[in-house]
Scaffold this active site. Structure first.
Site, PDB file in Angstrom:
ATOM      1  N   GLU A 110       0.752  -1.269   0.017  1.00 34.89           N
ATOM      2  CA  GLU A 110      -0.075   0.037  -0.004  1.00 34.89           C
ATOM      3  C   GLU A 110       0.874   1.105   0.001  1.00 34.89           C
ATOM      4  O   GLU A 110       1.531   1.529   1.103  1.00 34.89           O
ATOM      5  CB  GLU A 110      -0.754  -0.061   1.324  1.00 34.89           C
ATOM      6  N   CYS A 135      -2.285   9.320   2.338  1.00 35.71           N
ATOM      7  CA  CYS A 135      -1.921   8.624   1.008  1.00 35.71           C
ATOM      8  C   CYS A 135      -2.949   9.107   0.017  1.00 35.71           C
ATOM      9  O   CYS A 135      -2.727   9.078  -1.191  1.00 35.71           O
ATOM     10  CB  CYS A 135      -1.727   7.066   1.263  1.00 35.71           C
TER      11      CYS A 135
END
Ligand code: NDP
Length: 583
Positions: free
Chosen positions: A302, A336
């Site tokens: 990720e 993110c």
């Protein structure tokens, strides 16, 4: 050898309170993949960054002596004050943690989903009881407002704990597979899902509670044990997770927390876990993938993002403007999935930008302890410098800062003013690389096709958003965007929706967390195939013969069509083949 001391260029600030907050905890980096991971020996007496331990090291649910006898210090980025210390685990600590996790896992896997769920729900109750304390801890370690620690970290995790405690059994129920014409031959197939064993979780500092805890909960519910390596910047939040599970009576060894730095993370990728769930930067993700590949350890990566937001001419401008500023400035832009690029249709650009600037100037920025603060401190000096570099680069190429664009003048911690910047283009770092700070660059477009082209002109593909009042058009555009998640009239938040998958495409990584797809990353599917008529030999077994050859050719033409009728036409020849065997 003290590896840290060999990097004089890196401002370190580990062992002593930083003279200037600017030098709070610079990041330790491990050598490029392929190089041996240096062990930090206890003989390093001269290193100013290594402290002798004052007490035996507490790791997760038990007390152990560390081989390294060093610790890391966690500071509040808003004030520079020390918050607490945690052990810096070395390679042997990591391997020992893995051994304990391995020993504990089989008994845990033997429990029912309900029994595992009870532990998770007990932990959830404890989190709720300690909500304020946990919120303050997260806030102090990261600089984010307490309100944001609760809304963006604790609430989503409480929801996820509830969901997976109750739903994992259903999500992992054995699945019958339709095997077509083979079913006519008395066969059946099922897929069952088995725990992997021990999952290694490596997590970053920006969501030090939600990111690791979500994955811990899902891993445990799937029947695994976990070794968790949190970021060196936020070890105390992770140790709190360990404490909560200890209070929830999770059996010893099932959640091992190895606090430390990049070398600790590298040791975990080498230790031989059954999976690595990595969340962090692209650069480190590539090292993790290389290291894991040497052991054929599967990984979920990720990684970063440069997430675009498209505002179409028919969008509700007030709502889109508010979404843009929350999407860009929540968590001080260190998410993110932050809105890192905003593309607005030229016909509404002036009005939209005016609204965004007005809303941005109304935001309150201060130390996280104040209750009505919107934007807190950034978490570390390295990240503030990246923001400064991106703004400087863009400004030198003609971009216009409409508000912000500098460190916050009246605050002494790591604060950067929420910044709106226009006249940007894709030649600038600001539009190409992850900024990870409170910056909203806005560009205009003329057509839907141009908006899509701009959105997809990126190495990243984590999330994206489209704002429009026409849902069908929004959906059509969403499908053309290269990203793991595309939201219509929403930004950032779906990491909080436990039922939905989370993950990226392109350099934003691979694999998924959350939802059923995320759960499937934490189990091994096993196919069980049963032949209920074992006395009848298969037509494709030995001996081969002219008759067999003929039958195989017919099978190729008819059996493989998937048609029951076509396959049944072969019945006489199949019976002949069986009789041929008897002779
Ligand atoms: P890093 O890549 O620097 O660090 C991530 C984790 O990896 C930390 O625990 C770090 O330890 C550890 N680590 C460092 N070196 C190694 C190594 N060689 N082997 C194994 N582990 C190692 O990321 P940041 O902490 O700076 O986090 C920010 C990044 O994370 C951003 O790019 C952001 O976009 C991304 N991110 C992605 C998310 C997603 O869901 N896609 C969610 C949240 C963040 P240490 O910190 O101690 O050095």
């Amino acid at each position: 050898m003290c590896w840290r001391n060999e990097r004089p260029a890196l401002p370190h600030g580990r062992a002593t309170a930083p003279a200037a907050i600017g030098f709070r905890k610079a990041r330790g980096r491990v050598p490029a993949s392929g190089a041996p991971v240096p062990e930090i020996s206890s003989s390093c007496k001269s290193c100013q960054f290594c402290l002798p331990l004052r007490s035996p090291i507490k790791m997760s649910t038990q007390t152990i002596e560390s081989e390294t006898a060093r610790e890391i210090i966690s500071y509040d980025p808003a004030t520079g004050e020390e918050i607490g210390r945690a052990p810096l685990a070395g390679g042997r600590d990591v391997r020992d943690a893995l051994k304990r996790a391995r020993a504990a896992q089989p008994a845990w896997a033997g429990l029912s989903f309900r029994e595992r769920g009870q532990v998770i729900l007990r932990a959830r109750k404890i989190v709720l009881a300690q909500l304020e304390e946990i919120g303050r801890l997260i806030s102090r370690e990261t600089g984010k407002p307490v309100a944001e620690a609760i809304s963006m970290e604790i609430i989503p995790t409480l929801d996820l704990m509830h969901y997976f405690a109750h739903s994992t059994e259903r999500l992992l129920r054995p699945q019958k597979i339709d095997i077509g014409n083979y079913g006519l031959m008395g066969r059946s197939s099922q897929v069952i899902y088995k725990p992997l064993g021990v999952v290694g979780i490596i997590s970053p500092w920006n969501f030090p509670w939600a990111t690791p805890l979500d994955e811990v909960v899902m891993s445990l519910m799937a029947g695994n044990a976990v070794v968790l390596k949190p970021s060196e910047l936020t070890p105390l939040s992770a140790l709190k997770i360990g404490e909560i599970f200890k209070q929830a009576l999770l059996p010893t060894g099932l959640l091992e927390i190895v606090t430390g730095d990049g070398t600790t993370g590298a040791a975990l990728t080498e230790a031989g876990t059954d999976k690595i769930m990595f969340t962090g930067s692209v650069e480190t993700g590539k090292r993790v993938a290389e290291s894991a590949a040497r052991h054929l350890t599967p990984t979920v990566l990720e990684l970063g993002g440069k997430d675009p937001m498209i505002v179409l001419a028919d969008a509700n401008l007030q709502s889109a403007a508010r979404a843009a500023i929350w999407g860009a400035f929540c968590n001080a832009g260190q998410a993110c999935a932050s809105v890192e690029r905003c593309y607005v249709h030229e016909s509404i650009a002036t009005e939209f930008i005016d609204l965004v600037v007005k809303e941005t100037r109304a935001l309150k920025q201060d130390k996280a302890t104040e209750s009505n603060i919107d934007v807190g401190a950034m978490s570390n000096e390295k990240q503030v410098r990246i923001v400064e570099e991106h703004i400087a680069d863009a400004s030198s190429r003609g971009a216009r800062v409409l508000t912000g664009g500098r460190r916050t003048q009246n605050l002494s911690g790591l604060f950067y003013e929420p910044t709106v910047i226009t006249e940007v283009d894709h030649s600038m770092d600001l539009m190409r690389n992850e900024t990870f700070g409170p910056v909203l660059p806005i560009m205009t477009f003329k057509t839907d096709d141009e908006a899509i082209r701009l959105a997809n002109d990126s190495i990243y593909g984590l999330t994206a958003s489209v704002f429009t009042s026409n849902m069908r058009r929004g959906r059509r555009l969403a499908e053309q965007i290269e990203a793991g998640t595309v939201m219509v009239n929403e930004v950032v938040y779906t990491h909080a929706v436990a039922q939905t998958p989370w993950g990226g495409v392109k350099q934003s990584g691979y694999g998924r967390t959350h939802g059923r797809l995320g759960l499937l990353e934490l189990v091994t599917p096993q196919h069980i195939h049963v032949n209920r008529v074992p006395l009848v030999p298969d037509v494709w077994w030995f001996p081969y013969s002219t008759g067999a050859g003929l039958l195989f050719r017919r099978l190729a033409r008819r059996f493989t069509t998937g048609s029951f009728l076509q396959a049944s036409l072969l019945l006489p020849q199949m019976i002949r083949r069986l009789l041929e065997r008897r002779q």
